[in-house]
Write a protein that holds these residues in place. Structure first.
Motif, PDB file in Angstrom:
ATOM      1  N   ALA A  21       0.297   5.890   5.780  1.00 30.06           N
ATOM      2  CA  ALA A  21      -1.091   5.462   5.580  1.00 30.06           C
ATOM      3  C   ALA A  21      -1.963   5.958   6.721  1.00 30.06           C
ATOM      4  O   ALA A  21      -1.562   5.898   7.887  1.00 30.06           O
ATOM      5  N   PRO A  22      -3.168   6.445   6.396  1.00 23.00           N
ATOM      6  CA  PRO A  22      -4.084   6.829   7.473  1.00 23.00           C
ATOM      7  C   PRO A  22      -4.445   5.583   8.276  1.00 23.00           C
ATOM      8  O   PRO A  22      -4.656   4.519   7.700  1.00 23.00           O
ATOM      9  N   MET A  23      -4.492   5.717   9.593  1.00 22.81           N
ATOM     10  CA  MET A  23      -4.822   4.554  10.431  1.00 22.81           C
ATOM     11  C   MET A  23      -5.928   4.928  11.401  1.00 22.81           C
ATOM     12  O   MET A  23      -5.783   5.862  12.186  1.00 22.81           O
ATOM     13  N   ASN A  24      -7.019   4.197  11.311  1.00 29.22           N
ATOM     14  CA  ASN A  24      -8.196   4.482  12.123  1.00 29.22           C
ATOM     15  C   ASN A  24      -7.827   4.519  13.613  1.00 29.22           C
ATOM     16  O   ASN A  24      -7.100   3.661  14.093  1.00 29.22           O
ATOM     17  N   PRO A  46      -9.466   8.364  10.005  1.00 29.42           N
ATOM     18  CA  PRO A  46     -10.731   8.500  10.741  1.00 29.42           C
ATOM     19  C   PRO A  46     -10.519   8.434  12.256  1.00 29.42           C
ATOM     20  O   PRO A  46      -9.578   7.810  12.729  1.00 29.42           O
ATOM     21  N   ASN A  82      -7.965  11.122   4.656  1.00 24.27           N
ATOM     22  CA  ASN A  82      -8.548   9.852   4.215  1.00 24.27           C
ATOM     23  C   ASN A  82     -10.016  10.048   3.807  1.00 24.27           C
ATOM     24  O   ASN A  82     -10.760  10.763   4.469  1.00 24.27           O
ATOM     25  N   PHE A  84     -13.375   7.596   2.526  1.00 22.76           N
ATOM     26  CA  PHE A  84     -13.928   6.275   2.211  1.00 22.76           C
ATOM     27  C   PHE A  84     -14.852   6.408   1.007  1.00 22.76           C
ATOM     28  O   PHE A  84     -15.512   7.429   0.839  1.00 22.76           O
ATOM     29  N   GLU A 161      -0.431  -6.507   4.329  1.00 21.24           N
ATOM     30  CA  GLU A 161      -0.634  -5.241   5.049  1.00 21.24           C
ATOM     31  C   GLU A 161      -1.311  -5.401   6.415  1.00 21.24           C
ATOM     32  O   GLU A 161      -1.908  -6.433   6.717  1.00 21.24           O
ATOM     33  N   GLY A 162      -1.219  -4.313   7.195  1.00 22.74           N
ATOM     34  CA  GLY A 162      -2.026  -4.186   8.405  1.00 22.74           C
ATOM     35  C   GLY A 162      -3.318  -3.483   8.044  1.00 22.74           C
ATOM     36  O   GLY A 162      -3.427  -2.905   6.975  1.00 22.74           O
ATOM     37  N   GLY A 163      -4.313  -3.514   8.943  1.00 24.60           N
ATOM     38  CA  GLY A 163      -5.602  -2.886   8.631  1.00 24.60           C
ATOM     39  C   GLY A 163      -6.528  -3.885   7.958  1.00 24.60           C
ATOM     40  O   GLY A 163      -6.421  -5.087   8.150  1.00 24.60           O
ATOM     41  N   GLY A 192       1.885  -2.526   1.987  1.00 27.43           N
ATOM     42  CA  GLY A 192       1.731  -3.850   2.587  1.00 27.43           C
ATOM     43  C   GLY A 192       3.050  -4.487   2.970  1.00 27.43           C
ATOM     44  O   GLY A 192       3.781  -4.981   2.115  1.00 27.43           O
ATOM     45  N   GLY A 193       3.377  -4.418   4.251  1.00 30.46           N
ATOM     46  CA  GLY A 193       4.558  -5.131   4.750  1.00 30.46           C
ATOM     47  C   GLY A 193       5.869  -4.403   4.569  1.00 30.46           C
ATOM     48  O   GLY A 193       6.933  -4.989   4.771  1.00 30.46           O
ATOM     49  N   ILE A 194       5.808  -3.114   4.220  1.00 32.07           N
ATOM     50  CA  ILE A 194       7.070  -2.369   4.023  1.00 32.07           C
ATOM     51  C   ILE A 194       7.447  -1.708   5.346  1.00 32.07           C
ATOM     52  O   ILE A 194       6.810  -0.750   5.777  1.00 32.07           O
ATOM     53  N   TYR A 212       3.793   3.276   0.597  1.00 34.51           N
ATOM     54  CA  TYR A 212       2.639   3.686   1.407  1.00 34.51           C
ATOM     55  C   TYR A 212       2.704   2.818   2.659  1.00 34.51           C
ATOM     56  O   TYR A 212       2.513   1.599   2.588  1.00 34.51           O
ATOM     57  N   LEU A 282     -10.890  -0.827  16.137  1.00 31.59           N
ATOM     58  CA  LEU A 282      -9.485  -0.882  16.564  1.00 31.59           C
ATOM     59  C   LEU A 282      -9.236   0.002  17.793  1.00 31.59           C
ATOM     60  O   LEU A 282      -8.150  -0.025  18.366  1.00 31.59           O
TER      61      LEU A 282
HETATM   62  C1  LIG Z   1      -4.174  -0.275  12.518  1.00 29.79           C
HETATM   63  C2  LIG Z   1      -4.409   0.148  11.115  1.00 29.79           C
HETATM   64  C3  LIG Z   1      -5.554   0.870  10.780  1.00 29.79           C
HETATM   65  C4  LIG Z   1      -5.785   1.293   9.478  1.00 29.79           C
HETATM   66  N1  LIG Z   1      -6.888   2.055   9.193  1.00 29.79           N
HETATM   67  C5  LIG Z   1      -7.045   2.568   7.930  1.00 29.79           C
HETATM   68  C6  LIG Z   1      -8.119   3.446   7.628  1.00 29.79           C
HETATM   69  O1  LIG Z   1      -8.952   3.760   8.473  1.00 29.79           O
HETATM   70  N2  LIG Z   1      -8.199   3.944   6.376  1.00 29.79           N
HETATM   71  C7  LIG Z   1      -7.297   3.632   5.391  1.00 29.79           C
HETATM   72  O2  LIG Z   1      -7.433   4.104   4.271  1.00 29.79           O
HETATM   73  N3  LIG Z   1      -6.261   2.819   5.663  1.00 29.79           N
HETATM   74  C8  LIG Z   1      -6.122   2.278   6.890  1.00 29.79           C
HETATM   75  N4  LIG Z   1      -5.053   1.465   7.190  1.00 29.79           N
HETATM   76  C9  LIG Z   1      -3.957   1.447   6.252  1.00 29.79           C
HETATM   77  C10 LIG Z   1      -3.971   0.417   5.192  1.00 29.79           C
HETATM   78  O3  LIG Z   1      -4.540  -0.747   5.536  1.00 29.79           O
HETATM   79  C11 LIG Z   1      -2.601   0.398   4.520  1.00 29.79           C
HETATM   80  O4  LIG Z   1      -2.710  -0.195   3.297  1.00 29.79           O
HETATM   81  C12 LIG Z   1      -1.506  -0.205   5.282  1.00 29.79           C
HETATM   82  O5  LIG Z   1      -1.284   0.321   6.555  1.00 29.79           O
HETATM   83  C13 LIG Z   1      -0.171  -0.226   4.573  1.00 29.79           C
HETATM   84  O6  LIG Z   1       0.384  -1.412   4.925  1.00 29.79           O
HETATM   85  P1  LIG Z   1       1.326  -1.688   6.198  1.00 29.79           P
HETATM   86  O7  LIG Z   1       0.504  -1.520   7.425  1.00 29.79           O
HETATM   87  O8  LIG Z   1       1.760  -3.076   5.942  1.00 29.79           O
HETATM   88  O9  LIG Z   1       2.441  -0.683   6.135  1.00 29.79           O
HETATM   89  C14 LIG Z   1      -4.827   0.993   8.474  1.00 29.79           C
HETATM   90  C15 LIG Z   1      -3.679   0.262   8.818  1.00 29.79           C
HETATM   91  C16 LIG Z   1      -3.475  -0.159  10.113  1.00 29.79           C
HETATM   92  C17 LIG Z   1      -2.213  -0.917  10.435  1.00 29.79           C
END
Ligand SMILES: Cc1cc2nc3c(=O)[nH]c(=O)nc-3n(C[C@H](O)[C@H](O)[C@H](O)COP(=O)(O)O)c2cc1C
Length: 324
Positions: A21-24, A46, A82, A84, A161-163, A192-194, A212, A282
């Protein structure tokens, strides 16, 4: 399990049915390329790359272009970007620039987060792109509509999930089968939570055809997250998470404890969210390690993450049931 006939692998061109998953903020070319080299799909998020917090909501086309070309120097495997989608003009304009930068760097997989937008879908399809559609709050109806509009893959995210967490009440265990049952033929990925192979098996048992995963990759060697954050995850537990707004949770950093107290005292969540964003979202804690100022967003299953490893080892563990 054979992945030759897995629809997610077929659509993405990957060895495994796994998307990082993309993470900001906490992502860069090295991490994304390592995920793709390991056989999954790395996705650039991003604010990737530069270790600066410059107040911009989203990086510029130029910044994305630089990071994508760095990725292309590291791997020729499929990677994603990613996008939006919230019907705001500024977001739409940014999406168009992102699509141009992706095209210029031979990237054609778009992990779209938000709601269906005709113009963005059209631009991606005209660029020959693949759409991985993830609603912030997925519902059976929104999944059906995304499929009708041409989404190639649907992601069903649970509140584990996180995020940015969904507004509804559905956990991954309930969101995934509800969305699998709602769509006609498009593959569904679970989010989410995997964090380990048990989560992957559960997702597939519920009808998902891919996973994901975000949080687990924070504790990779390649992730640019601050060491203090990686250590907090490895030592932490999901039951410590505090709600800091309606859609955001954090491990109990000093900043998060203050936000949580104010939320419980009745301060509007939107005001707190604005303050978090004004301080860099973040970025401060998760990228720079400043836990006094920032929040640390992770999923509710972190008690099953007890090590920091190379990306390749994480992918291999999650995908141990698959022979690609
Ligand atoms: C710290 C963090 C930042 C995130 N930022 C984004 C983001 O900018 N764009 C996006 O599409 N998903 C983002 N996500 C990912 C989603 O929220 C995603 O569904 C999720 O990471 C998958 O669940 P998991 O964290 O439980 O594995 C982010 C996740 C985390 C943990």
């Amino acid at each position: 399990m054979e992945t030759r006939n897995n629809p997610v692998c077929r659509i993405l061109g990957t060895r495994y049915p796994l998307i990082q998953a993309p993470m900001n903020w906490i992502n860069n070319a090295a991490m994304v390329a390592a995920v793709s080299e390991a056989g999954a799909l790395g996705v650039l998020g991003p604010n990737a790359g530069p270790k600066i917090i410059d107040g911009r909501k989203v990086p510029t086309q130029e910044r994305i272009g630089i990071e994508l070309s760095r990725i292309r120097n590291l791997t020729s495997k499929p990677v994603g970007i990613n996008i939006f989608s919230d019907h705001e003009d500024a977001t739409r304009a940014y999406a168009m620039k992102t699509i141009a930068a992706a095209k210029a760097n031979d990237v054609n997989i778009y992990c779209l987060v938000g709601t269906y937008d005709e113009l963005i879908y059209k631009a991606i399809k005209e660029a020959g792109g693949i759409i991985v559609h993830r609603e912030l709050t997925p519902t059976p109806q929104s999944a059906r509509e995304a499929e009708e509009h041409g989404a190639d893959i649907i992601v069903a995210t649970g509140i584990d999930e996180g995020g940015m967490i969904p507004s509804g009440c559905m956990g991954t265990f309930t969101a995934v089968p509800a969305i699998v049952d709602a769509v006609k033929s498009v593959p569904v990925m679970a989010a989410g939570g995997i964090n380990d192979i048990r989560g992957v098996r559960a997702a597939f048992a519920l009808g998902a055809q891919g996973v994901y995963v975000g949080t687990r990759f924070i504790t990779s060697d390649e992730c640019p997250a601050a060491q203090v954050v990686k250590d907090m995850i490895v030592a932490g537990s999901g039951d410590e998470l505090l709600a800091v707004t309606t859609n955001e949770r954090s491990l109990p950093t000093p900043a998060a404890i203050d936000y949580h107290r104010r939320l419980m005292a009745g301060e509007p969540a939107e005001e707190i969210h604005k303050e978090i964003m004004a301080k860099g979202g973040l970025g401060p804690a998760m990228l720079h390690g400043d836990v006094n100022t920032g929040i640390v967003s992770v999923n509710t299953g972190i008690s099953s993450i007890r090590s920091i490893k190379p990306v390749a080892a994480i992918v291999a563990e999650l995908m141990a049931d698959f022979n690609g």
